[in-house]
Design a protein around this motif. Structure first.
Motif, PDB file in Angstrom:
ATOM      1  N   LYS A  10      16.291  -1.430  93.872  1.00 21.62           N
ATOM      2  CA  LYS A  10      15.851  -1.361  95.194  1.00 21.62           C
ATOM      3  C   LYS A  10      16.835  -2.086  96.012  1.00 21.62           C
ATOM      4  CE  LYS A  10      11.988  -3.348  97.999  1.00 21.62           C
ATOM      5  NZ  LYS A  10      10.938  -4.071  97.729  1.00 21.62           N
ATOM      6  N   ALA A  14      19.437  -0.091  98.607  1.00 16.70           N
ATOM      7  CA  ALA A  14      19.240  -0.300 100.169  1.00 16.70           C
ATOM      8  C   ALA A  14      20.643   0.068 100.807  1.00 16.70           C
ATOM      9  CB  ALA A  14      18.619  -1.453 100.147  1.00 16.70           C
ATOM     10  N   GLN A  23      18.784  -4.790 106.035  1.00 14.68           N
ATOM     11  CA  GLN A  23      17.727  -4.433 105.010  1.00 14.68           C
ATOM     12  C   GLN A  23      17.902  -5.158 103.977  1.00 14.68           C
ATOM     13  OE1 GLN A  23      17.932  -0.023 103.996  1.00 14.68           O
ATOM     14  NE2 GLN A  23      18.120   0.512 105.945  1.00 14.68           N
ATOM     15  N   ILE A  27      14.447  -7.555 102.101  1.00 18.23           N
ATOM     16  CA  ILE A  27      14.181  -7.339 100.899  1.00 18.23           C
ATOM     17  C   ILE A  27      14.258  -8.771 100.250  1.00 18.23           C
ATOM     18  CG2 ILE A  27      14.413  -6.373  98.530  1.00 18.23           C
ATOM     19  CD1 ILE A  27      15.843  -3.878  99.846  1.00 18.23           C
TER      20      ILE A  27
END
Ligand code: CO
Ligand code: ZN
Length: 331
Positions: A10, A14, A23, A27
């Motif tokens: 992930k 991003a 972003q 996270i």
């Protein structure tokens, strides 16, 4: 211990070129907020997470940003001209895909060039599927920043993806934050901005924190591929304890602390002498009257390409090494 590689996936996928780290910051904040005593973003955009303790003030830096491109012009046929954000090579960029913050995707192409030695970014363009300037302007604007696309793949022992430089550093810091239940020290985990543009976020963060010790987590090159430039670093042989790069000579006390901790805990390690490049500790160690600083590096093939490649064992050993260092009362 099995780190959650879904989180690494992930993080790498991003969007976060230098100056556009929102972003990534979101996270990470979500992931760690329940494990730290304080968390805040500073003026530059660095995310600073603190675990309280009474001993030394330690700054642990991992950079959130990745390399990218910035639009410098749009021609009448809708092609974009661009410049680099950080260390972007014309050769590794050719025919790659870039994605802008709004999701628009483009392909990097080149003018007709007789001799590929002359391939320079100014002879290249981004094709976003527009046919006129007006058409292109509906999708992007001058100054928009794109990052390279590069899927995450688990190859077994290896992982390949874009932006492992330096989401792997962020990932190791996150895993250490979760692992360290109690610390004798005051830990400042800093997820920095704009490292790829010249260690900018770490510079202001270190000035504000004024730590007693600085540790950065970042990737380094290897010399373990066919006829590679000589470098005594191999994938899978352990995290690398930096001795020098172009931004820093590691303070002997930090180098010895890292080596000693690795030996004491049977954690494999390598010694890194990097003949180019730098990282956040380059800025941290020059703060105020000087901060003893070092780096735990993750061996990485194909740095600054969409296929950066690392070894899972090095990640897991780096998490152990960092956690052990930070819990050492005798620093
Ligand atoms: Co880099
Ligand atoms: Zn880096």
């Amino acid at each position: 211990m099995n780190p959650s590689y879904n989180l690494l996936k992930k993080l790498t996928q991003a969007y976060g070129p230098s100056g556009n780290e929102e972003q990534i910051r979101t996270i990470i904040k979500e992931e760690i907020k329940d494990y730290v005593d304080e968390i805040k973003a500073d003026t530059m955009g660095n995310l600073i997470a603190i675990k309280h303790g009474t001993g030394k003030k330690i700054m642990i830096a991992s950079h959130m940003d990745e390399i990218g491109v910035i639009i410098t012009g749009i021609d009448d046929n809708g092609f974009l001209r661009f410049a680099n954000m950080g260390g972007v090579s014309s050769f590794t960029s050719l025919y790659q895909r870039v994605q802008f913050a709004n999701g628009v995707v483009g392909i990097i192409g080149m003018e007709h060039i007789e001799d590929m030695k002359n391939l320079k970014l100014e002879k290249m363009y981004i094709d976003i599927g527009a046919t006129t300037k007006e058409d292109a302007q509906k999708k992007v604007s001058l100054g928009d920043v794109g990052s390279f696309l590069g899927d995450y793949h688990d190859l077994g022992d290896f992982i390949t993806s874009k932006a492992l430089d330096d989401r792997i550093g962020c990932f190791i810091a996150i895993e250490a934050i979760k692992k360290i239940k109690q610390t004798p020290h005051e830990l400042y985990f800093v997820f920095t901005v704009q490292e790829e543009l010249g260690l900018r976020g770490s510079k202001t963060a270190a000035f504000g924190i004024d730590p007693n010790l600085g540790i950065s987590l970042d990737v380094t090159s290897t010399g373990d591929t066919p006829k590679a430039k000589h470098m005594a670093i191999k994938l899978g042989e352990g995290p690398a304890i930096k001795i020098k790069d172009n931004s820093l000579l590691v303070h002997p006390t930090v180098k010895n602390l890292m080596i000693h901790t690795a030996k004491e805990n049977n954690i494999p390690y390598q010694l890194e002498i990097l003949e180019f490049g730098g990282t956040d500790s380059g800025a941290i160690h020059l703060t105020k009257s000087g901060v003893p600083s070092g780096v735990i590096s993750i061996p990485c093939r194909y740095v600054h390409s969409p296929s950066e490649t690392i070894h899972k064992k090095d990640i897991e050993n780096a998490i152990s090494l960092l956690s052990k260092i930070l819990q050492n009362k005798n620093i």
